[in-house]
Motif scaffolding. Structure first.
Motif, PDB file in Angstrom:
ATOM      1  N   ALA A 237       0.837  -1.200   0.000  1.00 60.78           N
ATOM      2  CA  ALA A 237       0.000   0.000   0.000  1.00 60.78           C
ATOM      3  C   ALA A 237       0.870   1.247   0.000  1.00 60.78           C
ATOM      4  O   ALA A 237       0.646   2.175  -0.780  1.00 60.78           O
ATOM      5  CB  ALA A 237      -0.931  -0.006   1.211  1.00 60.78           C
ATOM      6  N   LEU A 238       1.861   1.263   0.877  1.00 66.99           N
ATOM      7  CA  LEU A 238       2.779   2.397   0.991  1.00 66.99           C
ATOM      8  C   LEU A 238       4.131   1.890   1.455  1.00 66.99           C
ATOM      9  O   LEU A 238       4.215   0.945   2.248  1.00 66.99           O
ATOM     10  CB  LEU A 238       2.262   3.429   2.014  1.00 66.99           C
ATOM     11  N   GLU A 239       5.196   2.508   0.965  1.00 68.02           N
ATOM     12  CA  GLU A 239       6.538   2.264   1.487  1.00 68.02           C
ATOM     13  C   GLU A 239       6.869   3.377   2.477  1.00 68.02           C
ATOM     14  O   GLU A 239       6.917   4.554   2.103  1.00 68.02           O
ATOM     15  CB  GLU A 239       7.564   2.236   0.363  1.00 68.02           C
ATOM     16  N   ILE A 240       7.083   3.006   3.725  1.00 67.89           N
ATOM     17  CA  ILE A 240       7.306   3.978   4.798  1.00 67.89           C
ATOM     18  C   ILE A 240       8.547   3.562   5.583  1.00 67.89           C
ATOM     19  O   ILE A 240       8.599   2.455   6.115  1.00 67.89           O
ATOM     20  CB  ILE A 240       6.104   4.062   5.766  1.00 67.89           C
ATOM     21  N   ASP A 241       9.544   4.420   5.643  1.00 70.92           N
ATOM     22  CA  ASP A 241      10.764   4.124   6.393  1.00 70.92           C
ATOM     23  C   ASP A 241      10.678   4.768   7.780  1.00 70.92           C
ATOM     24  O   ASP A 241      10.958   5.952   7.945  1.00 70.92           O
ATOM     25  CB  ASP A 241      11.997   4.648   5.645  1.00 70.92           C
ATOM     26  N   GLY A 242      10.248   3.974   8.734  1.00 72.35           N
ATOM     27  CA  GLY A 242      10.123   4.466  10.104  1.00 72.35           C
ATOM     28  C   GLY A 242       9.028   3.704  10.830  1.00 72.35           C
ATOM     29  O   GLY A 242       7.867   3.719  10.405  1.00 72.35           O
ATOM     30  N   VAL A 243       9.386   3.045  11.938  1.00 72.58           N
ATOM     31  CA  VAL A 243       8.421   2.221  12.669  1.00 72.58           C
ATOM     32  C   VAL A 243       7.284   3.072  13.219  1.00 72.58           C
ATOM     33  O   VAL A 243       6.106   2.701  13.123  1.00 72.58           O
ATOM     34  CB  VAL A 243       9.121   1.443  13.804  1.00 72.58           C
ATOM     35  N   SER A 244       7.602   4.217  13.807  1.00 72.16           N
ATOM     36  CA  SER A 244       6.556   5.068  14.387  1.00 72.16           C
ATOM     37  C   SER A 244       5.573   5.522  13.333  1.00 72.16           C
ATOM     38  O   SER A 244       4.347   5.514  13.543  1.00 72.16           O
ATOM     39  CB  SER A 244       7.183   6.278  15.081  1.00 72.16           C
ATOM     40  N   ALA A 245       6.090   5.929  12.166  1.00 70.73           N
ATOM     41  CA  ALA A 245       5.217   6.382  11.084  1.00 70.73           C
ATOM     42  C   ALA A 245       4.345   5.239  10.577  1.00 70.73           C
ATOM     43  O   ALA A 245       3.156   5.427  10.278  1.00 70.73           O
ATOM     44  CB  ALA A 245       6.053   6.966   9.953  1.00 70.73           C
ATOM     45  N   ILE A 246       4.905   4.045  10.469  1.00 67.38           N
ATOM     46  CA  ILE A 246       4.136   2.884  10.033  1.00 67.38           C
ATOM     47  C   ILE A 246       2.987   2.620  11.003  1.00 67.38           C
ATOM     48  O   ILE A 246       1.833   2.434  10.602  1.00 67.38           O
ATOM     49  CB  ILE A 246       5.041   1.644   9.904  1.00 67.38           C
ATOM     50  N   LEU A 247       3.274   2.633  12.299  1.00 62.64           N
ATOM     51  CA  LEU A 247       2.240   2.357  13.296  1.00 62.64           C
ATOM     52  C   LEU A 247       1.161   3.435  13.296  1.00 62.64           C
ATOM     53  O   LEU A 247      -0.027   3.144  13.454  1.00 62.64           O
ATOM     54  CB  LEU A 247       2.873   2.222  14.678  1.00 62.64           C
ATOM     55  N   ASP A 248       1.562   4.694  13.122  1.00 64.44           N
ATOM     56  CA  ASP A 248       0.568   5.778  13.047  1.00 64.44           C
ATOM     57  C   ASP A 248      -0.381   5.558  11.874  1.00 64.44           C
ATOM     58  O   ASP A 248      -1.602   5.760  11.992  1.00 64.44           O
ATOM     59  CB  ASP A 248       1.266   7.128  12.896  1.00 64.44           C
ATOM     60  N   LEU A 249       0.161   5.140  10.731  1.00 63.26           N
ATOM     61  CA  LEU A 249      -0.666   4.916   9.546  1.00 63.26           C
ATOM     62  C   LEU A 249      -1.538   3.675   9.691  1.00 63.26           C
ATOM     63  O   LEU A 249      -2.680   3.653   9.217  1.00 63.26           O
ATOM     64  CB  LEU A 249       0.220   4.808   8.304  1.00 63.26           C
ATOM     65  N   VAL A 250      -1.009   2.635  10.342  1.00 61.02           N
ATOM     66  CA  VAL A 250      -1.833   1.454  10.615  1.00 61.02           C
ATOM     67  C   VAL A 250      -3.015   1.848  11.492  1.00 61.02           C
ATOM     68  O   VAL A 250      -4.174   1.478  11.222  1.00 61.02           O
ATOM     69  CB  VAL A 250      -1.000   0.349  11.300  1.00 61.02           C
ATOM     70  N   ALA A 251      -2.758   2.602  12.556  1.00 56.64           N
ATOM     71  CA  ALA A 251      -3.830   3.044  13.444  1.00 56.64           C
ATOM     72  C   ALA A 251      -4.856   3.892  12.712  1.00 56.64           C
ATOM     73  O   ALA A 251      -6.052   3.901  13.058  1.00 56.64           O
ATOM     74  CB  ALA A 251      -3.243   3.818  14.627  1.00 56.64           C
ATOM     75  N   ASP A 252      -4.410   4.608  11.665  1.00 56.61           N
ATOM     76  CA  ASP A 252      -5.300   5.469  10.890  1.00 56.61           C
ATOM     77  C   ASP A 252      -6.060   4.706   9.806  1.00 56.61           C
ATOM     78  O   ASP A 252      -6.871   5.284   9.089  1.00 56.61           O
ATOM     79  CB  ASP A 252      -4.480   6.596  10.249  1.00 56.61           C
ATOM     80  N   GLY A 253      -5.786   3.397   9.693  1.00 56.77           N
ATOM     81  CA  GLY A 253      -6.509   2.575   8.744  1.00 56.77           C
ATOM     82  C   GLY A 253      -5.936   2.525   7.350  1.00 56.77           C
ATOM     83  O   GLY A 253      -6.616   2.097   6.407  1.00 56.77           O
ATOM     84  N   ALA A 254      -4.678   2.935   7.181  1.00 61.93           N
ATOM     85  CA  ALA A 254      -4.083   2.971   5.844  1.00 61.93           C
ATOM     86  C   ALA A 254      -3.639   1.602   5.348  1.00 61.93           C
ATOM     87  O   ALA A 254      -3.337   1.439   4.165  1.00 61.93           O
ATOM     88  CB  ALA A 254      -2.891   3.931   5.826  1.00 61.93           C
ATOM     89  N   GLY A 255      -3.586   0.613   6.224  1.00 65.04           N
ATOM     90  CA  GLY A 255      -3.140  -0.714   5.834  1.00 65.04           C
ATOM     91  C   GLY A 255      -2.640  -1.478   7.035  1.00 65.04           C
ATOM     92  O   GLY A 255      -2.777  -1.034   8.191  1.00 65.04           O
ATOM     93  N   ALA A 256      -2.046  -2.647   6.791  1.00 71.24           N
ATOM     94  CA  ALA A 256      -1.477  -3.478   7.847  1.00 71.24           C
ATOM     95  C   ALA A 256       0.040  -3.418   7.754  1.00 71.24           C
ATOM     96  O   ALA A 256       0.609  -2.850   6.816  1.00 71.24           O
ATOM     97  CB  ALA A 256      -1.966  -4.919   7.704  1.00 71.24           C
ATOM     98  N   ALA A 257       0.716  -4.015   8.743  1.00 66.70           N
ATOM     99  CA  ALA A 257       2.180  -4.006   8.757  1.00 66.70           C
ATOM    100  C   ALA A 257       2.691  -5.327   9.285  1.00 66.70           C
ATOM    101  O   ALA A 257       1.975  -6.061   9.978  1.00 66.70           O
ATOM    102  CB  ALA A 257       2.705  -2.850   9.616  1.00 66.70           C
ATOM    103  N   VAL A 258       3.928  -5.626   8.942  1.00 62.75           N
ATOM    104  CA  VAL A 258       4.637  -6.783   9.509  1.00 62.75           C
ATOM    105  C   VAL A 258       5.785  -6.238  10.344  1.00 62.75           C
ATOM    106  O   VAL A 258       6.726  -5.644   9.811  1.00 62.75           O
ATOM    107  CB  VAL A 258       5.171  -7.716   8.407  1.00 62.75           C
ATOM    108  N   LEU A 259       5.677  -6.426  11.664  1.00 64.33           N
ATOM    109  CA  LEU A 259       6.666  -5.900  12.600  1.00 64.33           C
ATOM    110  C   LEU A 259       6.900  -6.924  13.700  1.00 64.33           C
ATOM    111  O   LEU A 259       6.141  -7.886  13.851  1.00 64.33           O
ATOM    112  CB  LEU A 259       6.186  -4.583  13.214  1.00 64.33           C
ATOM    113  N   SER A 260       7.916  -6.683  14.496  1.00 63.20           N
ATOM    114  CA  SER A 260       8.158  -7.545  15.638  1.00 63.20           C
ATOM    115  C   SER A 260       7.181  -7.204  16.761  1.00 63.20           C
ATOM    116  O   SER A 260       6.632  -6.096  16.824  1.00 63.20           O
ATOM    117  CB  SER A 260       9.589  -7.378  16.144  1.00 63.20           C
TER     118      SER A 260
END
Length: 303
Positions: free
Chosen positions: A221-244
């Motif tokens: 959906a999006l390429e985002i370099d930064g864990v905090s930014a990824i989590l903010d976007l996940v919380a906003d409904g922009a998509g899912a993520a694969v993280l530890s």
């Protein structure tokens, strides 16, 4: 040979720039250039090729750089040994941590370091594994915690732990923390729009490789370099993520997410301690390595 001039030359050669080296050394650039030039005059060799992009070691400069690193290391080692006679460990240790672990490790590691080595200085920076491994080689870092690192001629790798990778999604409004969602297969994961770092992020490369192994591709959906930014976007409904699991647990709002395991196969990422094989670890660095292992054992979840 003046040790200060040698230190200046090594820093310029490692950083590839008089400007950056001057800032790092806290010295005026004209004074830095003059000291390096005096060293060249003494040795009757051009040590650096200066160009519009910076400064590159000549063949003679590469030779002196290899010797200079060793000489400066031995000087620091001698200072440490003298400090140990007084019962002290001293010197500066530069440590690189991946962002997903930095929030977990930085505070307890710093606290333990100050307690055990009050005369030493700890510098911690966050970064991508590829960039931190390069910083080990050029001397900007002494120790790095890396994901899926490969040992090489210039880097020594010691396994530290394995982290299980999880699917992270926004928790629907009003949903309590129970029930815990069940695991998702890697094949089903390939159908979800993902927020994921760009290459050459270690976790991105690992997930892509495992998906290729079952004949699937990432749906980005999006390429985002930064864990905090990824989590903010996940919380906003922009998509899912694969993280530890640790990346989510140490976030500002872990309750905002649901976390599911990934199976068929289970995705795990290897975390290693890395040091430069070009510079043997000082006593203070060895003590710091032990502290990192201890801090990881006490504070990092292996779920």
């Amino acid at each position: 040979m003046d040790l200060k001039q040698l230190e200046y030359f090594v820093r310029v050669a490692e950083m590839g720039s008089f400007t950056r080296a001057a800032i790092a050394l806290d010295i005026a650039q004209p004074a830095l250039s003059r000291q390096v030039r005096l060293l060249e005059v003494e040795l009757r060799q051009n040590l650096l090729t200066r160009n519009g992009r910076g400064a590159v070691p000549t063949e003679a400069g590469k030779l002196l750089l290899a010797h200079g690193r060793g000489i400066l290391h031995q000087v620091e080692r001698a200072k440490e040994e003298m400090g140990r006679v007084r019962g002290l460990l001293a010197g500066r240790v530069a440590v690189g941590l991946p962002t997903s672990l930095a929030r977990v490790l930085t505070v307890p590691l710093t606290r333990a370091f100050r307690q055990q080595m009050p005369e030493a200085t700890l510098s911690i920076s966050e970064g991508l594994s590829v960039a931190m491994q390069e910083s080990l080689v050029n001397g900007r870092l002494d120790i790095a915690v890396l994901y899926n690192a490969q040992a090489g001629l210039e880097t020594e790798i010691t396994p530290l732990l394995e982290e299980r990778l999880m699917l992270v999604q926004a928790r629907p409004p009003g949903l309590s923390e129970e029930p815990t969602p069940g695991p998702i297969s890697l094949k089903d994961l390939s159908e979800l729009p993902l927020l994921i770092p760009s290459r050459p992020n270690a976790i991105r490369m690992h997930v892509e490789s495992e998906m290729a192994g079952i004949g699937c591709r990432l749906k980005i959906a999006l390429e985002i370099d930064g864990v905090s930014a990824i989590l903010d976007l996940v919380a906003d409904g922009a998509g899912a993520a694969v993280l530890s699991h640790n990346a989510v647990a140490s976030s500002v709002r872990p309750s905002a997410f649901t976390v599911r395991g990934i199976c068929e196969p289970v995705l795990r990422t290897k975390v290693s301690l890395a040091t430069s094989s070009l510079r043997p670890a000082t006593l203070t660095q060895q003590a710091t390595l032990a502290l990192i292992r201890q801090t990881v054992a006490e504070h990092v979840s292996l779920d």
